[in-house]
Write an enzyme that holds these catalytic residues in place. Sequence first.
Site, mmCIF file in Angstrom:
data_model
loop_
_atom_site.group_PDB
_atom_site.id
_atom_site.type_symbol
_atom_site.label_atom_id
_atom_site.label_comp_id
_atom_site.label_asym_id
_atom_site.label_seq_id
_atom_site.Cartn_x
_atom_site.Cartn_y
_atom_site.Cartn_z
ATOM 1 N N ALA A 67 -32.135 -22.291 16.306
ATOM 2 C CA ALA A 67 -32.995 -21.064 16.043
ATOM 3 C C ALA A 67 -33.887 -20.667 17.335
ATOM 4 C CB ALA A 67 -33.487 -21.006 14.957
ATOM 5 N N GLY A 111 -29.681 -25.180 14.312
ATOM 6 C CA GLY A 111 -29.771 -24.427 14.216
ATOM 7 C C GLY A 111 -27.727 -23.991 15.219
ATOM 8 N N GLU A 114 -25.777 -26.525 13.200
ATOM 9 C CA GLU A 114 -25.792 -26.192 11.556
ATOM 10 C C GLU A 114 -24.692 -24.970 11.376
ATOM 11 O OE1 GLU A 114 -30.188 -25.008 11.135
ATOM 12 O OE2 GLU A 114 -29.601 -26.742 9.400
ATOM 13 N N GLU A 134 -35.927 -30.990 14.192
ATOM 14 C CA GLU A 134 -36.398 -29.332 13.687
ATOM 15 C C GLU A 134 -37.669 -30.434 13.103
ATOM 16 O OE1 GLU A 134 -33.509 -29.492 12.697
ATOM 17 O OE2 GLU A 134 -32.601 -27.570 12.927
HETATM 18 N N1 CAA Z 1 -34.742 -21.191 21.021
HETATM 19 C C1 CAA Z 1 -35.403 -20.447 22.113
HETATM 20 N N2 CAA Z 1 -35.531 -20.867 23.693
HETATM 21 C C2 CAA Z 1 -34.680 -21.933 24.235
HETATM 22 C C3 CAA Z 1 -34.065 -23.286 22.594
HETATM 23 C C4 CAA Z 1 -34.319 -21.895 21.088
HETATM 24 N N3 CAA Z 1 -33.980 -23.372 20.305
HETATM 25 N N4 CAA Z 1 -33.422 -23.815 23.392
HETATM 26 C C5 CAA Z 1 -33.464 -23.392 24.969
HETATM 27 N N5 CAA Z 1 -34.302 -22.630 24.698
HETATM 28 C C6 CAA Z 1 -34.555 -21.710 25.875
HETATM 29 C C7 CAA Z 1 -35.445 -22.396 27.243
HETATM 30 O O1 CAA Z 1 -37.286 -22.249 26.334
HETATM 31 C C8 CAA Z 1 -35.846 -22.259 28.606
HETATM 32 O O2 CAA Z 1 -36.422 -20.784 28.733
HETATM 33 P P1 CAA Z 1 -37.394 -20.567 30.018
HETATM 34 O O3 CAA Z 1 -36.361 -20.384 31.029
HETATM 35 O O4 CAA Z 1 -37.778 -18.839 29.850
HETATM 36 O O5 CAA Z 1 -38.372 -21.063 29.951
HETATM 37 C C9 CAA Z 1 -34.177 -22.124 28.651
HETATM 38 O O6 CAA Z 1 -34.548 -22.167 27.013
HETATM 39 C C10 CAA Z 1 -33.428 -23.164 29.115
HETATM 40 O O7 CAA Z 1 -33.921 -24.272 28.549
HETATM 41 P P2 CAA Z 1 -34.781 -25.789 29.105
HETATM 42 O O8 CAA Z 1 -35.505 -25.408 30.387
HETATM 43 O O9 CAA Z 1 -35.836 -26.292 27.745
HETATM 44 O O10 CAA Z 1 -34.044 -26.491 29.603
HETATM 45 P P3 CAA Z 1 -33.530 -28.150 29.192
HETATM 46 O O11 CAA Z 1 -32.211 -28.348 30.420
HETATM 47 O O12 CAA Z 1 -34.696 -29.059 30.215
HETATM 48 O O13 CAA Z 1 -33.795 -28.332 27.832
HETATM 49 C C11 CAA Z 1 -33.149 -28.320 25.850
HETATM 50 C C12 CAA Z 1 -32.427 -28.624 26.747
HETATM 51 C C13 CAA Z 1 -33.181 -30.009 25.504
HETATM 52 C C14 CAA Z 1 -32.138 -28.336 24.773
HETATM 53 C C15 CAA Z 1 -34.611 -27.875 24.991
HETATM 54 O O14 CAA Z 1 -34.091 -26.886 25.968
HETATM 55 C C16 CAA Z 1 -34.467 -27.791 23.352
HETATM 56 O O15 CAA Z 1 -35.133 -29.051 23.460
HETATM 57 N N6 CAA Z 1 -34.394 -26.693 23.251
HETATM 58 C C17 CAA Z 1 -34.830 -26.872 21.790
HETATM 59 C C18 CAA Z 1 -33.949 -27.593 20.833
HETATM 60 C C19 CAA Z 1 -34.339 -26.974 18.737
HETATM 61 O O16 CAA Z 1 -35.268 -27.673 18.786
HETATM 62 N N7 CAA Z 1 -34.083 -26.701 18.670
HETATM 63 C C20 CAA Z 1 -34.551 -26.698 17.663
HETATM 64 C C21 CAA Z 1 -34.350 -25.554 17.333
HETATM 65 S S1 CAA Z 1 -35.375 -25.229 15.840
HETATM 66 C C22 CAA Z 1 -33.960 -24.294 14.491
HETATM 67 O O17 CAA Z 1 -32.730 -24.340 14.606
HETATM 68 C C23 CAA Z 1 -34.251 -24.482 13.114
HETATM 69 C C24 CAA Z 1 -32.792 -24.324 12.247
HETATM 70 O O18 CAA Z 1 -32.843 -24.969 11.262
HETATM 71 C C25 CAA Z 1 -32.657 -23.140 11.142
#
Ligand code: CAA
Length: 261
Positions: A67, A111, A114, A134
């Site tokens: 998400a 998400g 999911e 999460e």
């Molecule tokens: N939401 C918003 N933006 C996101 C994102 C997310 N879930 N995942 C990645 N991005 C964005 C980053 O912020 C970044 O944007 P900027 O260039 O503007 O900074 C861009 O995508 C590229 O990401 P990274 O620079 O972080 O890339 P990386 O290769 O270093 O890392 C990753 C990749 C490990 C996937 C890392 O991006 C990450 O940990 N992302 C979040 C994963 C996460 O926590 N997901 C769960 C979300 S909560 C949820 O989903 C609730 C639910 O159950 C419904």
Amino acid sequence: GKTYEHLLVSSPKPGVGFIQLNRPKALNALSTPLILELNSALRDFQSDKSIGAIVLTGSERAFAAGADIKEMKDLTFSAAYGNDFIETWSDLVTFLKKPLITAVNGYALGGGCELAMMGDIMYAGPKAMFGQPEIKLGVIPGAGGSQRLTKAIGKSRAMECILTGDNITAKQAGEWGLVAKVFDSPEECVNGALATAEKIAGYSQIAAKACKEAVNKSQDLGIREGVEYERRVFHGLFGSKDQKIGMTAFAEKKKADWTNE
Ligand code: CAA
């Protein structure tokens, strides 16, 4: 067809609908506008009589990284609860009666995992990475992760994944049965999904719909009620034209020419 900001939508093979999540700058983070577009594209395929099965994929780097955290960051309880945040996500599986194959390459996190698990069949590329991180954000899965992952891989493995936030590799996902197949390359994963979708689309849409409905019932019902449900649907299919066509074609050693009736 329609054009979308966050999706690429096409029909690359007969009977097959293809949706590619296309928000590369955010690793296909599932913002509300993206989910609304996805719902719309899936609804169009659902109502398009020429489409028999659908493939959903992301990019080589990310199926979807979850998400949209930036969108959720300032959300309050009353806004989340009051406006049923994430409710639109459940639509995807409730209205979609046609088989959906999710082809996962790269990150399928939160998400994203999911959404991948909403697929009726999941395929993975060699670098697919599944996870429910999460807990690292101070919350829990919100779009079915705690339920679907547990049903798919068992309680202990799901607990470990959800409580640690550690990822599951493609290899593990294959061994644990989270995905039906693991492919050697991202292209083979997507092409494999398209080939399977084409095969399914070559059968009677009535039969495919009934198969999906019956298998899904197994997730909710006990074995006795489940088998009873299956039997009713099986009996019902003797009222379809395609049952007569399919069995007559077998008896006459011919190819069935389905009517979807
Ligand atoms: N939401 C918003 N933006 C996101 C994102 C997310 N879930 N995942 C990645 N991005 C964005 C980053 O912020 C970044 O944007 P900027 O260039 O503007 O900074 C861009 O995508 C590229 O990401 P990274 O620079 O972080 O890339 P990386 O290769 O270093 O890392 C990753 C990749 C490990 C996937 C890392 O991006 C990450 O940990 N992302 C979040 C994963 C996460 O926590 N997901 C769960 C979300 S909560 C949820 O989903 C609730 C639910 O159950 C419904």
